[in-house]
Design a protein around this motif. Sequence first.
Motif, PDB file in Angstrom:
ATOM      1  N   VAL A 162       0.859  -1.182   0.000  1.00  0.00           N
ATOM      2  CA  VAL A 162       0.000   0.000   0.000  1.00  0.00           C
ATOM      3  C   VAL A 162       0.896   1.233   0.000  1.00  0.00           C
ATOM      4  O   VAL A 162       2.061   1.169   0.400  1.00  0.00           O
ATOM      5  CB  VAL A 162      -0.954   0.018   1.218  1.00  0.00           C
ATOM      6  CG1 VAL A 162      -1.923  -1.151   1.160  1.00  0.00           C
ATOM      7  CG2 VAL A 162      -0.201   0.021   2.528  1.00  0.00           C
ATOM      8  N   VAL A 173      -7.400   1.930   4.058  1.00  0.00           N
ATOM      9  CA  VAL A 173      -6.638   2.145   2.822  1.00  0.00           C
ATOM     10  C   VAL A 173      -7.031   3.421   2.079  1.00  0.00           C
ATOM     11  O   VAL A 173      -6.430   3.757   1.074  1.00  0.00           O
ATOM     12  CB  VAL A 173      -6.731   0.924   1.882  1.00  0.00           C
ATOM     13  CG1 VAL A 173      -6.050  -0.285   2.502  1.00  0.00           C
ATOM     14  CG2 VAL A 173      -8.174   0.614   1.539  1.00  0.00           C
ATOM     15  N   CYS A 196      -4.743  -1.947  -4.719  1.00  0.00           N
ATOM     16  CA  CYS A 196      -3.596  -1.317  -4.079  1.00  0.00           C
ATOM     17  C   CYS A 196      -2.326  -1.416  -4.907  1.00  0.00           C
ATOM     18  O   CYS A 196      -1.442  -0.582  -4.772  1.00  0.00           O
ATOM     19  CB  CYS A 196      -3.348  -1.965  -2.717  1.00  0.00           C
ATOM     20  SG  CYS A 196      -4.777  -1.897  -1.628  1.00  0.00           S
TER      21      CYS A 196
END
Length: 148
Positions: free
Chosen positions: A49, A120, A95
Motif C-alpha cells: 500500500v 486504505v 492497491c
Amino acid sequence: MKRPLSARPALPVLAVFALALAACSQPAPPADNAPTVAGDPIATRAVMVGTEGPTLPACSSISRVKAAGTDVYWAPGETRAVKAKLAGGASVSLCEAAENDAWFGVVFAAPGTDADMCGVGKTVPNAREYQGPCRWGWIKGGTVQLGG
C-alpha cells in the motif's frame, strides 16, 4: 475397599474440560472464505500500500468484482491454493498491480464488516506491506470493474 468420592482423581474431569477449551479456542473460518484448493501456496507476497506516494490514498481505487466472482490468491501468478473467494459485486480496494496488470493486489473487508475499517483510503508516508486489519490477496486482472 472403596475410596471416598473426594479422594478419586479428577483427571478425567480435567481432560474433558481441557478438550472443551481447546475446541473453543480454534474458531472455524467463515464458510465463504475457506480455502477450496488443496496444497500449500508455492509463493506468498503481501500486497503493498502507498505505492502512489504520500499524498494519495494507500490504495488507488475502489472496484467491484465482476458478476462471476473471483478467487483470491497468495501471490501474483500463484494459483495452487485459493486464499479466499469473492462474490460478484464485492467491493475491493486495488492497491498494487503486477505483471502488466495481469494481477491486482487487493484489500477487502470480511463479510459483514465495514470496509472503512481497512484504512486504505488514508495516506501513508511510505510504501509498505498491508498488515490488516482487513483481508488481502491477489486477483487476476479482468475480474473486477475498475473504479466500479
